[in-house]
Write a protein that holds these residues in place. Sequence first.
Motif, mmCIF file in Angstrom:
data_model
loop_
_atom_site.group_PDB
_atom_site.id
_atom_site.type_symbol
_atom_site.label_atom_id
_atom_site.label_comp_id
_atom_site.label_asym_id
_atom_site.label_seq_id
_atom_site.Cartn_x
_atom_site.Cartn_y
_atom_site.Cartn_z
ATOM 1 N N GLU A 1 70.289 52.609 26.109
ATOM 2 C CA GLU A 1 71.420 53.069 25.310
ATOM 3 C C GLU A 1 71.968 54.409 25.775
ATOM 4 N N ARG A 2 71.219 55.150 26.580
ATOM 5 C CA ARG A 2 71.635 56.498 26.940
ATOM 6 C C ARG A 2 72.993 56.536 27.598
ATOM 7 N N SER A 3 73.315 55.516 28.364
ATOM 8 C CA SER A 3 74.597 55.522 29.055
ATOM 9 C C SER A 3 75.749 55.182 28.120
ATOM 10 N N HIS A 4 75.442 54.742 26.908
ATOM 11 C CA HIS A 4 76.496 54.336 25.988
ATOM 12 C C HIS A 4 76.575 55.224 24.760
ATOM 13 N N ARG A 5 75.895 56.350 24.771
ATOM 14 C CA ARG A 5 75.944 57.219 23.611
ATOM 15 C C ARG A 5 77.262 57.971 23.583
ATOM 16 N N SER A 6 77.659 58.346 22.409
ATOM 17 C CA SER A 6 78.925 59.033 22.223
ATOM 18 C C SER A 6 78.653 60.424 21.692
ATOM 19 N N SER A 7 79.570 61.333 21.921
ATOM 20 C CA SER A 7 79.370 62.693 21.449
ATOM 21 C C SER A 7 80.240 63.056 20.262
ATOM 22 N N VAL A 8 81.140 62.190 19.857
ATOM 23 C CA VAL A 8 81.935 62.441 18.662
ATOM 24 C C VAL A 8 81.650 61.317 17.690
ATOM 25 N N SER A 9 81.006 61.666 16.560
ATOM 26 C CA SER A 9 80.580 60.615 15.652
ATOM 27 C C SER A 9 81.616 60.287 14.590
ATOM 28 N N SER A 10 82.468 61.227 14.255
ATOM 29 C CA SER A 10 83.531 60.925 13.304
ATOM 30 C C SER A 10 84.665 61.900 13.535
ATOM 31 N N VAL A 11 85.857 61.400 13.465
ATOM 32 C CA VAL A 11 87.012 62.253 13.716
ATOM 33 C C VAL A 11 87.897 62.237 12.487
ATOM 34 N N GLY A 12 88.140 63.408 11.944
ATOM 35 C CA GLY A 12 89.040 63.532 10.808
ATOM 36 C C GLY A 12 90.279 64.271 11.247
ATOM 37 N N ALA A 13 91.101 64.628 10.292
ATOM 38 C CA ALA A 13 92.333 65.325 10.633
ATOM 39 C C ALA A 13 92.044 66.687 11.252
ATOM 40 N N ARG A 14 90.987 67.364 10.764
ATOM 41 C CA ARG A 14 90.742 68.717 11.249
ATOM 42 C C ARG A 14 89.305 68.956 11.693
ATOM 43 N N ALA A 15 88.377 68.106 11.307
ATOM 44 C CA ALA A 15 86.976 68.368 11.625
ATOM 45 C C ALA A 15 86.322 67.129 12.217
ATOM 46 N N ALA A 16 85.265 67.365 12.971
ATOM 47 C CA ALA A 16 84.523 66.256 13.562
ATOM 48 C C ALA A 16 83.069 66.657 13.704
ATOM 49 N N ASP A 17 82.203 65.670 13.723
ATOM 50 C CA ASP A 17 80.799 65.900 14.009
ATOM 51 C C ASP A 17 80.591 65.634 15.489
ATOM 52 N N VAL A 18 80.242 66.670 16.215
ATOM 53 C CA VAL A 18 80.012 66.551 17.647
ATOM 54 C C VAL A 18 78.511 66.483 17.874
ATOM 55 N N LEU A 19 78.094 65.539 18.706
ATOM 56 C CA LEU A 19 76.683 65.383 19.031
ATOM 57 C C LEU A 19 76.453 65.890 20.446
ATOM 58 N N VAL A 20 75.571 66.863 20.555
ATOM 59 C CA VAL A 20 75.209 67.408 21.858
ATOM 60 C C VAL A 20 73.771 66.984 22.134
ATOM 61 N N TYR A 21 73.554 66.383 23.300
ATOM 62 C CA TYR A 21 72.240 65.857 23.658
ATOM 63 C C TYR A 21 71.486 66.854 24.530
ATOM 64 N N LEU A 22 70.188 66.970 24.254
ATOM 65 C CA LEU A 22 69.307 67.779 25.086
ATOM 66 C C LEU A 22 68.622 66.872 26.101
ATOM 67 N N ALA A 23 67.912 67.469 27.043
ATOM 68 C CA ALA A 23 67.278 66.694 28.115
ATOM 69 C C ALA A 23 66.257 65.690 27.596
ATOM 70 N N ASP A 24 65.633 65.984 26.456
ATOM 71 C CA ASP A 24 64.637 65.062 25.905
ATOM 72 C C ASP A 24 65.260 64.057 24.935
ATOM 73 N N ASP A 25 66.580 63.942 24.952
ATOM 74 C CA ASP A 25 67.356 63.036 24.100
ATOM 75 C C ASP A 25 67.386 63.439 22.631
ATOM 76 N N THR A 26 66.954 64.650 22.334
ATOM 77 C CA THR A 26 67.150 65.189 20.998
ATOM 78 C C THR A 26 68.644 65.418 20.812
ATOM 79 N N VAL A 27 69.123 65.182 19.609
ATOM 80 C CA VAL A 27 70.540 65.350 19.326
ATOM 81 C C VAL A 27 70.745 66.603 18.480
ATOM 82 N N VAL A 28 71.697 67.425 18.888
ATOM 83 C CA VAL A 28 72.094 68.598 18.110
ATOM 84 C C VAL A 28 73.462 68.289 17.509
#
Length: 201
Positions: free
Chosen positions: A15-42
Amino acid sequence: MEGAEGNAGQPGPAERSHRSSVSSVGARAADVLVYLADDTVVPLAVENLSSISAHELHRAVREVLQLPDVALEAFALWLVSPLLEVQLKPKHQPYKLGRQWPELLLRFTNASDDDVAMDEPSLQFRRNVFFPRRRELQIHDEEVLRLLYEEAKGNVLTARYPCDLEDCEVLGGLVCRVQLGPYQPGQPAACTLREKLDSFL
């Protein structure tokens, strides 16, 4: 970079090649997912996603992880997919580059049109390729060292860092010691090692 995050928790190798970094997009805000080397998500809640710079996102990741100032130079944000990896400059706007990803693939890869259409980058917090090794050797912060270790381990295991057999054996022994702790007589070491061997070598 747009789309819903399909997996709860950490993605597996497929799944690593298909992960996304924007989980929801609103008019002004979004949840951005930043991945670390160990696949932890920030996860980061971001205002004005389309105009936020890599520097601002980098600062947010450092704050969440409570990293010292050396992390500003030691790490960078990257846009990464199976077809292309791009280290971002502080002034880059990750969302805009994500939208331009197909053009970047056409310019810098030989990927087919079908592969370009399916490819999607994720935002990753990785070692800055321009950070001098001599400076890296001066780092003492445990969390920074852990992040560098996890990335280096992954790069060795995926053959991105070429190693001769002797170095691989030594590194495998070190990883084994880090993950399993010191040898203790009476523990079923052979079974434990056999189950995890591919994560050591």
